[in-house]
Design a protein around this motif. Structure first.
Motif, PDB file in Angstrom:
ATOM      1  N   VAL A  95      -1.792  33.736 -85.076  1.00  0.00           N
ATOM      2  CA  VAL A  95      -0.609  33.547 -85.268  1.00  0.00           C
ATOM      3  C   VAL A  95       0.207  32.199 -84.745  1.00  0.00           C
ATOM      4  N   PRO A  96       1.065  31.451 -85.760  1.00  0.00           N
ATOM      5  CA  PRO A  96       1.640  30.411 -85.513  1.00  0.00           C
ATOM      6  C   PRO A  96       2.180  30.428 -84.233  1.00  0.00           C
ATOM      7  N   ASP A  97       2.872  31.165 -83.653  1.00  0.00           N
ATOM      8  CA  ASP A  97       3.586  30.927 -82.394  1.00  0.00           C
ATOM      9  C   ASP A  97       3.170  32.348 -81.374  1.00  0.00           C
ATOM     10  N   PRO A  98       1.952  32.293 -81.026  1.00  0.00           N
ATOM     11  CA  PRO A  98       1.523  33.533 -80.545  1.00  0.00           C
ATOM     12  C   PRO A  98       2.519  34.073 -79.219  1.00  0.00           C
ATOM     13  N   LEU A 142      -0.414  26.373 -75.541  1.00  0.00           N
ATOM     14  CA  LEU A 142       0.467  25.802 -74.712  1.00  0.00           C
ATOM     15  C   LEU A 142       1.125  24.467 -75.161  1.00  0.00           C
ATOM     16  N   ALA A 143       0.049  23.800 -75.757  1.00  0.00           N
ATOM     17  CA  ALA A 143       0.601  22.315 -76.517  1.00  0.00           C
ATOM     18  C   ALA A 143       1.496  22.659 -77.749  1.00  0.00           C
ATOM     19  N   ALA A 144       1.359  23.834 -78.274  1.00  0.00           N
ATOM     20  CA  ALA A 144       2.281  23.759 -79.678  1.00  0.00           C
ATOM     21  C   ALA A 144       3.556  24.280 -79.115  1.00  0.00           C
ATOM     22  N   PRO A 145       4.361  24.026 -80.245  1.00  0.00           N
ATOM     23  CA  PRO A 145       5.892  24.443 -79.856  1.00  0.00           C
ATOM     24  C   PRO A 145       6.051  25.690 -79.990  1.00  0.00           C
ATOM     25  N   SER A 146       7.049  26.305 -78.812  1.00  0.00           N
ATOM     26  CA  SER A 146       7.037  27.869 -78.878  1.00  0.00           C
ATOM     27  C   SER A 146       8.841  28.230 -78.614  1.00  0.00           C
ATOM     28  N   ASP A 147       9.126  29.087 -79.147  1.00  0.00           N
ATOM     29  CA  ASP A 147      10.458  29.570 -78.703  1.00  0.00           C
ATOM     30  C   ASP A 147      10.465  30.670 -77.698  1.00  0.00           C
ATOM     31  N   ALA A 148       9.299  31.005 -77.358  1.00  0.00           N
ATOM     32  CA  ALA A 148       9.294  32.178 -76.193  1.00  0.00           C
ATOM     33  C   ALA A 148       9.766  31.952 -74.978  1.00  0.00           C
ATOM     34  N   PRO A 149      10.468  32.803 -74.493  1.00  0.00           N
ATOM     35  CA  PRO A 149      10.962  32.431 -72.820  1.00  0.00           C
ATOM     36  C   PRO A 149      10.004  32.432 -72.080  1.00  0.00           C
ATOM     37  N   GLY A 150      10.336  31.303 -71.060  1.00  0.00           N
ATOM     38  CA  GLY A 150       9.348  30.836 -70.241  1.00  0.00           C
ATOM     39  C   GLY A 150       8.673  32.035 -69.233  1.00  0.00           C
TER      40      GLY A 150
END
Length: 253
Positions: A9-12, A144-152
């Protein structure tokens, strides 16, 4: 990363927000944390409050591993060796935030070195000894190094579960996992002054905490889903354990 939910998944991390109930659970927890810290005067808190929160977290984290919970002894620099090791790790925790942001594997290695010193061979300090576990930590670092929109909060929950269940280090994987969770909460702006005590939330859950981690280790989407819902509540309980006292009486205008 091990759980099938996160593979390919691109942004797991963000993909986990598609699981039923997860967005609302974490939104409610974040709202509660923000409200609690605001009401307790986040901008007026002191370094002493942060240090106390970290100490409480160390005591709770060690207690999860079976050490006696004796905050007063720990505050005096005495008590159970495991609790003292957890406290030693906590004193360097915030200083590792920049390292975590650029090289999470290096930060994990330092956490293990701090907590396991004297408990394992020097050659095993900070070095993954389980190949499969090491691969999981590497995959986690890449994610973790990839951009993500997930909440912290979601990222923190996954980091905790991944480090704990990977079992990469020779000892103290749970202590390292809970410290890494703290690092994420600080680094991602959820609790920048480290005033909540997520370890206390996990300790308060009792056997449910270990059961949730064991379930997560199964790797199914349902297992990950259940862990996230558990973690949302644990974070809320950890916020309530903050050492920062609520304001007394009406504010003067």
């Amino acid at each position: 990363m091990a759980p099938s939910t996160l593979q390919g998944v691109p942004d797991p991390f963000s993909a986990l927000m598609d699981l039923e109930g997860v967005p609302s659970a974490f939104a409610a927890t974040r709202d509660g944390i923000d409200s609690l810290l605001r009401d307790r005067g986040l901008r007026r808190t002191s370094p002493e409050a942060t240090a106390e929160s970290l100490l409480r977290g160390a005591a709770a984290s060690a207690a999860i591993e079976g050490a006696p919970y004796d905050l007063e002894a720990l505050r005096a620099g005495e008590g159970d060796p495991l609790a003292l090791a957890a406290a030693r790790m906590s004193t360097e925790l915030l200083g590792l935030v920049p390292t975590w942001q650029r090289a999470p594997l290096q930060a994990l290695a330092r956490l293990h070195t701090l907590v396991a010193r004297g408990g394992v061979a020097d050659a095993d300090l900070g070095r993954p000894v389980d190949p499969a576990g090491a691969r999981r930590l590497t995959a986690l670092a890449q994610t973790l190094a990839a951009p993500s929109d997930a909440p912290g909060l979601v990222v923190a929950a996954v980091v905790h579960a991944e480090v704990a269940t990977a079992g990469a280090f020779a000892s103290d994987n749970g202590l390292v996992a809970r410290a890494a969770e703290r690092l994420v909460l600080v680094a991602r702006g959820v609790d920048p002054a480290a005033l909540t005590v997520p370890e206390a939330g996990h300790r308060a859950a009792g056997r449910a905490y270990g059961a949730a981690l064991a379930d997560y280790a199964g790797g199914s989407p349902a297992s990950v889903h259940r862990w996230l819902l558990y973690a949302a509540q644990a974070f809320a309980d950890g916020a309530e354990a903050s050492p920062v006292e609520p304001p007394r009486g009406p504010r003067r205008t």
